[in-house]
Motif scaffolding. Structure first.
Motif, short mmCIF file in Angstrom:
data_model
loop_
_atom_site.label_atom_id
_atom_site.label_comp_id
_atom_site.label_asym_id
_atom_site.label_seq_id
_atom_site.Cartn_x
_atom_site.Cartn_y
_atom_site.Cartn_z
N ALA A 213 0.83 -1.21 0.00
CA ALA A 213 0.00 0.00 0.00
C ALA A 213 0.86 1.25 0.00
O ALA A 213 0.61 2.21 -0.75
CB ALA A 213 -0.93 -0.01 1.21
N MET A 214 1.89 1.26 0.84
CA MET A 214 2.77 2.42 0.94
C MET A 214 3.49 2.67 -0.39
O MET A 214 3.58 3.81 -0.85
CB MET A 214 3.81 2.20 2.05
N LYS B 19 -5.51 9.62 -4.64
CA LYS B 19 -6.38 8.55 -5.16
C LYS B 19 -5.99 7.18 -4.60
O LYS B 19 -6.50 6.16 -5.06
CB LYS B 19 -6.30 8.51 -6.69
N LEU B 20 -5.07 7.19 -3.62
CA LEU B 20 -4.57 5.91 -3.12
C LEU B 20 -5.68 5.04 -2.54
O LEU B 20 -5.80 3.86 -2.87
CB LEU B 20 -3.48 6.16 -2.06
N HIS B 21 -6.52 5.61 -1.66
CA HIS B 21 -7.55 4.80 -0.99
C HIS B 21 -8.49 4.13 -1.99
O HIS B 21 -8.88 2.98 -1.80
CB HIS B 21 -8.34 5.66 -0.01
N GLU B 22 -8.83 4.83 -3.07
CA GLU B 22 -9.76 4.22 -4.03
C GLU B 22 -9.10 3.12 -4.84
O GLU B 22 -9.78 2.34 -5.51
CB GLU B 22 -10.35 5.30 -4.96
N GLY C 179 2.09 2.16 -15.62
CA GLY C 179 0.80 1.47 -15.69
C GLY C 179 0.86 0.02 -15.21
O GLY C 179 0.11 -0.37 -14.29
N PRO C 180 1.77 -0.80 -15.78
CA PRO C 180 1.88 -2.19 -15.32
C PRO C 180 2.24 -2.30 -13.84
O PRO C 180 1.75 -3.20 -13.15
CB PRO C 180 3.01 -2.76 -16.20
N LEU C 181 3.09 -1.39 -13.34
CA LEU C 181 3.49 -1.45 -11.93
C LEU C 181 2.30 -1.13 -11.02
O LEU C 181 2.07 -1.82 -10.02
CB LEU C 181 4.63 -0.47 -11.66
N VAL C 182 1.52 -0.10 -11.38
CA VAL C 182 0.33 0.23 -10.58
C VAL C 182 -0.65 -0.94 -10.58
O VAL C 182 -1.20 -1.30 -9.53
CB VAL C 182 -0.34 1.52 -11.12
N ARG C 183 -0.83 -1.56 -11.75
CA ARG C 183 -1.74 -2.72 -11.82
C ARG C 183 -1.24 -3.86 -10.94
O ARG C 183 -2.02 -4.49 -10.22
CB ARG C 183 -1.91 -3.18 -13.28
N LYS D 160 -1.86 -3.02 -7.29
CA LYS D 160 -3.28 -3.13 -6.93
C LYS D 160 -3.69 -4.59 -6.78
O LYS D 160 -4.35 -4.97 -5.82
CB LYS D 160 -4.14 -2.44 -8.01
N VAL D 161 -3.27 -5.42 -7.74
CA VAL D 161 -3.61 -6.85 -7.70
C VAL D 161 -3.01 -7.51 -6.46
O VAL D 161 -3.68 -8.27 -5.75
CB VAL D 161 -3.12 -7.56 -8.98
#
Length: 399
Positions: A85-86, A98-101, A289-293, A296-297
């Motif tokens: 999360a961090m 936008k982290l929480h969402e 993009g791939p790192l954020v995905r 999140k996963v």
């Protein structure tokens, strides 16, 4: 809703309790009794059934050993969940609000996942032993931890290199990259005898430079200096002289507080530097993009694993406390912040009879090290099984 109001809402809803109590005639009756007293009559909390499937019990010795290990696993899984999360917050940079969402579990918000918790039979088969299920989770989280280290190191290196180049494009003329400021016509190139130097002059001494630079050494080309760039503190001048007096010129210029910057005009190298900047920016955009995905996963994976560990702990502790056959009701409680003490009192009145050793309903674990089934590693002990769940995965990572 303002950001501060949003944060307040998140904090108000971040703490949940999971408790369990022995089944009465039916487990439904256990839930109803507790719910009537705490929620319907006194409005102290919201309650939800916390569904734990029929897991394989094993032997008492196995449960005691597993209880201790599950406490350590709980801490480890929560640590990695928070770490993911961090890091997602770090990667989002100026979109951090936008982290929480983006912190979801199975594509639902964390409170909804928790209040509607269903055991994932595919990932954690209940025909396996409790130890095997714990090992599956441990291996899964270890993999996430390892992959996070690899991915974050690669992305941080890329980001660091880009930041270093960006710093060189800004800041003082003493330190910044001069390649973006100079042009070919500022230099004498391909001369056997002459060279052009770049000199940083304090702004307050610019007139002194223009009046005296030709006298710093012999063999300086007259009227060869021109102002190329200035910032609040310094001016950038060029000057052309014979190569043979370069070192002497640098020495005497320094004595006068004029700093010669080492710089060679090479169009290929300058183009390569600009290309490197463009390449790094492109690479960062490609990886973002791939790192954020991935984050999140894997946050979802880690958070879901964490709640399954909590479920395992509730199951093991309940069997150790209440004995066999397995007959208990696990309940998820969302306490009203203003009513926590009153809620504790009501729960202790309801379940105090389960443990004669704690007349007041609450004792420190230090005083009860020999009680079988005590929640190993817990700082608090209650006559009912109790575990806390803090679903604000960002709050403690800000420290």
């Amino acid at each position: 809703m303002s950001e501060s109001a949003n944060e307040t809402t998140i904090k108000m809803m971040s703490e949940y309790w999971i408790i369990s109590a022995p089944g009465d005639k039916t487990c439904q009756q256990t839930f109803d009794t507790m719910n009537n007293l705490t929620s319907k009559q006194h409005n102290l909390c919201s309650n939800y059934k916390f569904h734990i499937p029929d897991l394989k019990v094993g032997t008492l010795d196995q449960l005691v050993g597993l209880s201790d290990d599950l406490g350590k696993l709980d801490t480890y899984v929560e640590q990695i969940t928070r770490k993911v999360a961090m890091y997602l917050g770090e990667v989002l940079e100026d979109q951090r609000d936008k982290l929480h969402e983006n912190l979801l579990a199975n594509n639902t918000e964390l409170p909804q996942y928790l209040t509607r918790f269903q055991w994932d039979m595919a990932k954690y088969p209940i025909k396996q032993s409790l130890r095997n299920i714990a090992d599956i989770i441990s291996k899964q989280i270890g993999q996430i931890d390892g992959d996070l280290k690899t991915k974050s190191q690669a992305y941080n290196n890329l980001k660091g290199n880009l930041q270093n180049l960006e710093k060189k494009k800004t800041g003082s003329l003493l330190t910044r990259n001069l390649a973006d400021l100079v042009k070919k016509e500022h230099f004498i190139l391909d001369s056997e005898y002459l060279t052009t130097l770049l000199v940083i002059v304090p702004k307050t001494m610019a007139n002194d430079w223009l009046a005296n630079y030709e006298k710093i050494t012999d063999m300086i080309v007259p009227r060869s200096s021109q102002l190329i760039k200035e910032d609040p503190d310094y001016c950038l001048f060029n000057v052309t002289l014979f190569k043979k007096v370069t070192e002497e010129f640098k020495l005497h210029a320094r004595e006068r507080k004029f700093i010669v910057r080492d710089f060679v005009y090479n169009e290929e190298e300058l183009a390569a530097g600009k290309n490197e900047m463009t390449k790094l920016m492109t690479d960062k955009k490609k990886q973002f993009g791939p790192l954020v995905r991935w984050l999140k996963v894997n946050f979802s994976e880690a958070f879901c694993a964490l709640i399954h560990v909590k479920a395992l702990r509730v199951f093991v502790e309940s069997v150790l406390r209440y004995g066999l056959p397995v007959n208990f009701q696990a309940i998820l409680i969302e306490p009203n912040k203003k009513s926590v003490k009153r809620l504790r009192d009501v729960l202790n009145q309801l379940y105090g009879h389960l443990d004669g050793a704690s007349a007041g309903g609450h004792v420190s674990s230090a005083d009860n090290v020999d009680i079988p089934g005590l929640g190993f590693g817990q700082s608090e002990y209650y006559p009912y099984v109790f575990y806390k769940v803090n679903i604000d995965m960002v709050e403690q990572t800000k420290l």
